[in-house]
Design an enzyme around this catalytic site. Structure first.
Site, PDB file in Angstrom:
ATOM      1  N   GLU A 155      -6.137  39.897  -1.372  1.00  0.00           N
ATOM      2  CA  GLU A 155      -6.142  39.659   0.077  1.00  0.00           C
ATOM      3  C   GLU A 155      -4.813  40.012   0.738  1.00  0.00           C
ATOM      4  OE1 GLU A 155      -7.617  35.750   1.033  1.00  0.00           O
ATOM      5  OE2 GLU A 155      -9.658  36.281   0.462  1.00  0.00           O
ATOM      6  N   GLU A 353     -14.662  36.747  -4.406  1.00  0.00           N
ATOM      7  CA  GLU A 353     -14.568  35.374  -3.882  1.00  0.00           C
ATOM      8  C   GLU A 353     -15.668  35.159  -2.860  1.00  0.00           C
ATOM      9  OE1 GLU A 353     -10.911  34.002  -2.134  1.00  0.00           O
ATOM     10  OE2 GLU A 353      -9.662  34.916  -3.694  1.00  0.00           O
TER      11      GLU A 353
END
Length: 449
Positions: A155, A353
């Protein structure tokens, strides 16, 4: 029962700072999160990850919870500062996973930059990318005989936005658009890490990028422009260089601080072949051009400051998580299809995720933690993945965030994402109903290697 293609892999995911604890064990040096959480007012209730859920000392028990759910993969991250001072811990963890029949999928960087590198400029300093490559080499030398699958970075968009453009996460730079060099240097670190891991004979290499659909709040051209800019900054800035070989527009290209022949060389590294592409997904975003006098506070987990040409507005949804995030499973299908359409050479996707925070009650008189809303959330999002597969997107796996309740960054311990409940006073683990549901789903799908 949802049926997935043969070879589809189920997993769970965590990150080092959020679960390991043992902050002073084994000569581990401080990371930017140790520094950030030590400052008053940065984290809800003044909490930190110094103990977290003490996974460092309880890893064998934790691997049992992971393996007995029947997952094939466990995605965890390696603490940069711990790996260099105390690599034996990751030897033990990897061996425990392999003995339990679980494939280790480590992430090299999940936001916990060594503080000594931050003191030299952090991700604003190009040299940090080369230091990550050195670290990647050391880790691959230590674990590469047993670990075949690697994720380079996690991320980068969230780390850049929250930690460098804003002040909500470590290292709290607050630079606005001047944070773009941090984005480029993380991408460069990814490219260098891929090069290093290939040299060490890695089996499969990917990255975990957060992606989400961004829609304009209305038909006004100013809203459309705001949405496009936000979409480019938060999505495509971090995937176009990897999958298309360039940044999405000239404004971003000009802002990264690298140009000419050097940029061309960087982009060649950044665009190196990947074996899979990780997608983290939580919620979609809606954006409009800022309206004078309108209060935009509280729409997202972080507030976008005034003076930028976009402002997020609430996404319409019938239900929200207890973190306030909109529950829109169809948006996961939408972004997976959008990635396929944007990138002709998109590697196989793994949803690295997906999960939700609900403020679960502690174990009741029956000894169970009942979390029906999490079960409904995961079921709906797995169906959204199946819809993307049916639409022609190759998705090879799905990892639940998270295996355990943990330290949720600036939100502390209030937010509970885990399939396993953790009592923060006693650190006792209790499998939630969602853990049993996931186990039964995996068993029913007949997942294979």
């Amino acid at each position: 029962m949802i049926q997935f293609p043969p070879g589809f892999r189920f997993g769970m995911a965590t990150s080092a700072y959020q679960i390991e604890g043992a902050a002073d064990v084994g000569g581990k040096g401080p990371s930017i999160w140790d520094t950030f959480t030590a400052r008053p007012g940065t984290v809800r209730h003044g909490e930190d990850g110094r103990t977290a859920i003490d996974h460092y000392h309880r890893y064998a028990e934790d691997v049992g919870h992971i393996a007995e759910a029947g997952v094939q993969d466990y995605r965890f991250s390696i603490s940069w500062t711990r790996a260099l001072a105390d690599p034996d811990f990751y030897d033990r963890l990897v061996d425990e996973l392999l003995t339990a029949g679980v494939r280790p999928v480590p992430t090299l960087y999940h936001w916990d930059l060594p503080q000594e590198l931050e003191d030299r400029g952090g991700w604003l300093n190009r040299d940090t990318a080369h230091r990550l490559a050195d670290y990647a080499s050391a880790v691959a030398l230590r674990l590469g005989d047993r670990v075949r699958d690697w994720i380079t970075m996690n991320e980068m968009n969230v780390h850049t936005l929250y930690g460098y453009a804003l002040t909500d996460h470590a290292p709290a730079r607050g630079l606005g658009l001047a944070a773009l060099p941090a984005a480029h240097h993380q991408l460069l670190a990814h490219g260098l890490a891929v090069q290093v891991l290939r040299t060490h004979g890695a089996g499969a290499i990917g990255i975990a990028n957060q992606h989400f659909p961004v829609s304009a709040a209305g038909d006004d051209p100013a809203d459309q422009f705001a949405a496009e800019m936000f979409r480019n900054l938060t999505n495509w800035t971090f995937s176009d260089p990897i999958l298309l070989g360039d940044y999405p527009d000239e404004m971003i290209r000009a802002g990264i601080g690298t140009s000419g022949a050097q940029l061309d060389r960087d982009l060649e590294l950044i665009g190196a072949r990947l074996d899979f592409y990780g997608v983290n997904f939580y919620e979609p975003t809606a954006v409009e051009a800022p309206r004078e006098g309108k209060d935009y506070a509280g729409v997202l987990e972080v507030d976008i400051p005034e003076g930028l040409p976009f402002s997020p507005v609430p996404v319409k949804s019938d239900e929200r998580t207890d973190f306030g995030w909109a529950i829109v499973p169809g948006a996961l299908t939408e972004i997976l299809v959008a990635l396929r359409d944007r990138y002709p050479a998109l590697p196989p996707v793994i949803v690295t995720e997906n999960g939700a925070s609900f403020h679960d009650a502690p174990p009741g008189p029956d000894g169970r933690v009942h979390d029906p809303r999490r079960i409904a959330y995961l079921d709906a999002h797995l169906r959204a993945v199946k819809a993307a597969i049916d639409a022609g997107v190759r998705v090879d796996g799905f990892y639940v965030w998270s295996a355990f309740d943990n330290f949720e960054w600036a939100a502390g311990y209030d937010e509970r994402f885990g399939l396993v409940h953790v009592d923060q006073e006693t650190l006792t683990r209790t499998r939630k109903d969602s853990w049993y549901w996931y186990r039964d789903l995996i068993s029913g799908c007949g997942a294979t290697d």
